[in-house]
Design an enzyme around this catalytic site. Structure first.
Site, PDB file in Angstrom:
ATOM      1  CG  ASP A 125      -2.020   0.885   1.128  1.00  8.44           C
ATOM      2  OD1 ASP A 125      -1.620   2.356   1.098  1.00  8.44           O
ATOM      3  OD2 ASP A 125      -3.159   0.627   1.338  1.00  8.44           O
ATOM      4  CB  ILE A 126       1.149   4.449  -2.001  1.00  5.20           C
ATOM      5  CG1 ILE A 126      -0.450   4.764  -2.090  1.00  5.20           C
ATOM      6  CG2 ILE A 126       1.466   3.712  -3.419  1.00  5.20           C
ATOM      7  CD1 ILE A 126      -0.724   5.910  -3.039  1.00  5.20           C
ATOM      8  CG  HIS A 181      -8.463  -2.481  -2.961  1.00  4.87           C
ATOM      9  ND1 HIS A 181      -9.285  -2.137  -3.553  1.00  4.87           N
ATOM     10  CD2 HIS A 181      -7.991  -1.521  -1.740  1.00  4.87           C
ATOM     11  CE1 HIS A 181      -9.533  -0.784  -3.006  1.00  4.87           C
ATOM     12  NE2 HIS A 181      -9.047  -0.570  -2.011  1.00  4.87           N
ATOM     13  CG  LEU A 182      -7.495  -8.886   1.602  1.00  5.20           C
ATOM     14  CD1 LEU A 182      -8.821  -8.874   2.622  1.00  5.20           C
ATOM     15  CD2 LEU A 182      -7.150 -10.340   1.561  1.00  5.20           C
TER      16      LEU A 182
END
Length: 171
Positions: free
Chosen positions: A60-61, A129-130
């Site tokens: 994740d960003i 998205h998980l």
């Protein structure tokens, strides 16, 4: 033609080409405006930690925990509200991929992990998205709000599976 991605271990993996360079029509399962479709197809320079024909994973960003990964279907699938009972195996495979990735990164306490999805309209990207966050006990202050259990905006993977399984009973 194949798409090449390099996994965390530096091993090159291949998957079917999702974006045809010779056709003006987008291939099935690819949304040209979707940032996650672009990431999965190596158009953004994001490191793929896992990729195969069904599932891809990347960091994740804006990590909310020391380990914060996004596990996505390799082909475009809409958000959790668009899913049906037939998607249960996909969601389970996404969770298993998240667990495998955590274990590869020496996260051994799987009881201190949060697996979940943002519930529309609280999704920033309309590609399923998980979120995989570990250790859950180290989720930051603001992230505790974003990934809050039993909230209107975040649903655990188990809750989603239960919801999808019940859809077949009420339809």
């Amino acid at each position: 033609m194949t798409v090449h991605c390099t996994t965390m271990a530096g091993v090159e993996a291949t998957q079917p080409d999702q974006v045809s360079k010779t056709s003006s029509l987008p291939p099935e399962g690819y949304e040209k405006k979707c940032i996650f479709c672009k990431i999965v197809n190596n158009e953004m320079g994001t490191e793929l930690l896992h990729c195969d024909e069904e599932i891809s994973c990347f960091r994740d960003i804006k990590p909310g925990a020391p380990h914060h990964y996004l596990v996505v279907p390799t082909k475009h699938v809409g958000n959790c509200k668009t899913l049906s009972k037939e998607h249960v195996p996909l969601v389970k495979r996404m969770v298993e991929t998240g667990k495998e990735l955590l274990q590869k990164n020496n996260v051994t306490d799987l009881s201190d992990v949060r697996f979940g999805f943002h519930w529309p309209p609280f999704c920033s990207v309309a590609h399923l998205h998980l979120h995989v966050l570990a250790p859950a006990s180290q989720i930051g202050f603001m992230s505790r709000l974003f990934y809050k259990l039993n909230s209107y905006w975040f649903i655990t993977a188990d809750q989603l599976i239960e919801l999808l399984n019940s859809k077949g009973e009420t339809d």
